[in-house]
Design a protein around this motif. Structure first.
Motif, mmCIF file in Angstrom:
data_model
loop_
_atom_site.group_PDB
_atom_site.id
_atom_site.type_symbol
_atom_site.label_atom_id
_atom_site.label_comp_id
_atom_site.label_asym_id
_atom_site.label_seq_id
_atom_site.Cartn_x
_atom_site.Cartn_y
_atom_site.Cartn_z
ATOM 1 N N VAL A 33 0.878 -1.159 0.000
ATOM 2 C CA VAL A 33 0.000 0.000 0.000
ATOM 3 C C VAL A 33 0.922 1.217 0.000
ATOM 4 O O VAL A 33 1.734 1.379 0.908
ATOM 5 C CB VAL A 33 -0.929 0.028 1.235
ATOM 6 N N ARG A 34 0.823 2.026 -1.040
ATOM 7 C CA ARG A 34 1.654 3.232 -1.154
ATOM 8 C C ARG A 34 0.769 4.460 -0.978
ATOM 9 O O ARG A 34 -0.225 4.619 -1.670
ATOM 10 C CB ARG A 34 2.359 3.300 -2.497
ATOM 11 N N VAL A 35 1.152 5.306 -0.042
ATOM 12 C CA VAL A 35 0.442 6.558 0.208
ATOM 13 C C VAL A 35 1.369 7.679 -0.226
ATOM 14 O O VAL A 35 2.445 7.859 0.328
ATOM 15 C CB VAL A 35 0.066 6.700 1.699
ATOM 16 N N ALA A 36 0.940 8.413 -1.252
ATOM 17 C CA ALA A 36 1.814 9.425 -1.852
ATOM 18 C C ALA A 36 1.345 10.852 -1.583
ATOM 19 O O ALA A 36 1.833 11.784 -2.202
ATOM 20 C CB ALA A 36 1.886 9.189 -3.363
ATOM 21 N N HIS A 37 0.398 10.986 -0.681
ATOM 22 C CA HIS A 37 -0.090 12.319 -0.363
ATOM 23 C C HIS A 37 -0.546 12.340 1.092
ATOM 24 O O HIS A 37 -0.274 11.406 1.846
ATOM 25 C CB HIS A 37 -1.213 12.708 -1.332
ATOM 26 N N GLU A 38 -1.253 13.330 1.456
ATOM 27 C CA GLU A 38 -1.699 13.536 2.826
ATOM 28 C C GLU A 38 -2.410 12.308 3.392
ATOM 29 O O GLU A 38 -3.199 11.665 2.721
ATOM 30 C CB GLU A 38 -2.656 14.727 2.821
ATOM 31 N N PHE A 39 -2.104 11.978 4.645
ATOM 32 C CA PHE A 39 -2.810 10.911 5.338
ATOM 33 C C PHE A 39 -2.877 11.229 6.823
ATOM 34 O O PHE A 39 -2.165 12.095 7.316
ATOM 35 C CB PHE A 39 -2.170 9.544 5.113
ATOM 36 N N ARG A 40 -3.732 10.496 7.502
ATOM 37 C CA ARG A 40 -3.852 10.605 8.951
ATOM 38 C C ARG A 40 -3.739 9.201 9.514
ATOM 39 O O ARG A 40 -4.377 8.271 9.018
ATOM 40 C CB ARG A 40 -5.204 11.214 9.327
ATOM 41 N N PHE A 41 -2.922 9.043 10.544
ATOM 42 C CA PHE A 41 -2.792 7.756 11.212
ATOM 43 C C PHE A 41 -3.072 7.961 12.689
ATOM 44 O O PHE A 41 -2.438 8.793 13.337
ATOM 45 C CB PHE A 41 -1.387 7.170 11.020
ATOM 46 N N ALA A 42 -4.019 7.229 13.220
ATOM 47 C CA ALA A 42 -4.362 7.292 14.636
ATOM 48 C C ALA A 42 -4.073 5.936 15.252
ATOM 49 O O ALA A 42 -4.488 4.911 14.715
ATOM 50 C CB ALA A 42 -5.829 7.660 14.814
ATOM 51 N N ALA A 43 -3.340 5.952 16.353
ATOM 52 C CA ALA A 43 -2.997 4.708 17.038
ATOM 53 C C ALA A 43 -3.241 4.869 18.526
ATOM 54 O O ALA A 43 -3.025 5.946 19.074
ATOM 55 C CB ALA A 43 -1.523 4.360 16.793
ATOM 56 N N PRO A 44 -3.677 3.805 19.183
ATOM 57 C CA PRO A 44 -3.845 3.878 20.632
ATOM 58 C C PRO A 44 -2.492 4.122 21.291
ATOM 59 O O PRO A 44 -1.466 3.670 20.805
ATOM 60 C CB PRO A 44 -4.405 2.511 21.006
ATOM 61 N N PHE A 46 -0.541 4.577 25.303
ATOM 62 C CA PHE A 46 -0.695 4.477 26.750
ATOM 63 C C PHE A 46 -0.566 5.840 27.407
ATOM 64 O O PHE A 46 -1.110 6.085 28.466
ATOM 65 C CB PHE A 46 0.350 3.512 27.330
ATOM 66 N N ALA A 47 0.142 6.769 26.783
ATOM 67 C CA ALA A 47 0.368 8.092 27.359
ATOM 68 C C ALA A 47 -0.799 9.040 27.112
ATOM 69 O O ALA A 47 -1.010 9.969 27.872
ATOM 70 C CB ALA A 47 1.643 8.700 26.782
ATOM 71 N N ALA A 48 -1.549 8.815 26.054
ATOM 72 C CA ALA A 48 -2.666 9.690 25.698
ATOM 73 C C ALA A 48 -3.747 8.826 25.067
ATOM 74 O O ALA A 48 -3.501 7.664 24.726
ATOM 75 C CB ALA A 48 -2.180 10.758 24.715
ATOM 76 N N PRO A 49 -4.939 9.364 24.881
ATOM 77 C CA PRO A 49 -6.002 8.557 24.277
ATOM 78 C C PRO A 49 -5.606 7.956 22.929
ATOM 79 O O PRO A 49 -5.925 6.829 22.642
ATOM 80 C CB PRO A 49 -7.159 9.535 24.126
ATOM 81 N N GLU A 50 -4.947 8.722 22.092
ATOM 82 C CA GLU A 50 -4.436 8.176 20.842
ATOM 83 C C GLU A 50 -3.332 9.079 20.310
ATOM 84 O O GLU A 50 -3.259 10.250 20.633
ATOM 85 C CB GLU A 50 -5.529 7.993 19.793
ATOM 86 N N GLU A 51 -2.460 8.476 19.538
ATOM 87 C CA GLU A 51 -1.402 9.227 18.873
ATOM 88 C C GLU A 51 -1.837 9.423 17.432
ATOM 89 O O GLU A 51 -2.260 8.488 16.774
ATOM 90 C CB GLU A 51 -0.106 8.425 18.915
ATOM 91 N N VAL A 52 -1.769 10.651 16.961
ATOM 92 C CA VAL A 52 -2.197 10.949 15.602
ATOM 93 C C VAL A 52 -1.010 11.475 14.821
ATOM 94 O O VAL A 52 -0.314 12.384 15.259
ATOM 95 C CB VAL A 52 -3.342 11.991 15.587
ATOM 96 N N GLY A 53 -0.763 10.888 13.665
ATOM 97 C CA GLY A 53 0.308 11.339 12.791
ATOM 98 C C GLY A 53 -0.273 11.837 11.476
ATOM 99 O O GLY A 53 -1.295 11.331 11.018
ATOM 100 N N HIS A 54 0.351 12.835 10.908
ATOM 101 C CA HIS A 54 -0.092 13.394 9.639
ATOM 102 C C HIS A 54 1.091 13.468 8.683
ATOM 103 O O HIS A 54 2.225 13.638 9.108
ATOM 104 C CB HIS A 54 -0.629 14.820 9.822
ATOM 105 N N PHE A 55 0.821 13.373 7.421
ATOM 106 C CA PHE A 55 1.820 13.588 6.381
ATOM 107 C C PHE A 55 1.259 14.638 5.443
ATOM 108 O O PHE A 55 0.088 14.605 5.089
ATOM 109 C CB PHE A 55 2.081 12.296 5.601
#
Length: 133
Positions: A33-44, A46-55
Motif C-alpha cells: 500500500v503506497r500513500v503518496a499524499h496527505e494521510f492521517r494515522f491514529a494509534a492507541p 498508553f500516554a494519551a487517548p491516541e497518537e495521531v500522525g499526519h503527512f
C-alpha cells in the motif's frame, strides 16, 4: 468494485513500513500500500487517548514509532470511501485514513505484477484486470 479492496487487503500481515517521498506498507503476499499524499494515522497510546500522525505534501515521511509498530499486525478492515479515499484498520489498534485529492493520485495498492488499484485525481478509483483472478 468499490470495496473489493477488502478482498485484496483484509487479513494480510504488515511486513514492513518505510518512508521517504511516500509511505509504503509492505504486506505479505508481495502487496504494497503506497500513500503518496496527505494521510492521517491514529494509534492507541498508553500516554494519551491516541497518537495521531499526519503527512503533508512536499515533506518526506519519517515513520513514527506508532507507524513502525504496525509491522507484524494484520489489516483488519479495508475500504474505499465513496469519495475515493482509503481507510485501513489494523489488528491491535491503529487506523490509516487517506483522503481523495482533486489534482493528485494519493494512494495505490501494488502487487508483484504492478498496480492493482489506485486512486486517481478527483476521487476516481481504477482497478487493473489482474485483480479479477
Amino acid at each position: 468494485m468499490q470495496n473489493a479492496i477488502t478482498e485484496v487487503l483484509a487479513g494480510r500481515r504488515v511486513e514492513s513500513v518505510s518512508g521517504g517521498g511516500w509511505l509504503d506498507l509492505r504486506l505479505d503476499g508481495e502487496v504494497t500500500v503506497r500513500v503518496a499524499h496527505e494521510f492521517r494515522f491514529a494509534a492507541p497510546s498508553f500516554a494519551a487517548p491516541e497518537e495521531v500522525g499526519h503527512f503533508f505534501p512536499g515533506l518526506t515521511v519519517q515513520p513514527s514509532a506508532a507507524l513502525l509498530a504496525l509491522a507484524g499486525r494484520s489489516v483488519d478492515t479495508a475500504r474505499i470511501t465513496l469519495a475515493g479515499g482509503l481507510e485501513l484498520d489494523f489488528a491491535g489498534g491503529g487506523a490509516l485514513s487517506v483522503p481523495p485529492h482533486a489534482q493528485l493520485a494519493p494512494w495505490s495498492v501494488r502487487t508483484a505484477a504492478g498496480v492493482a488499484c489506485e486512486a486517481l485525481p478527483g476521487g476516481e478509483v481504477r482497478w487493473s484486470a489482474q485483480e479479477d483472478s
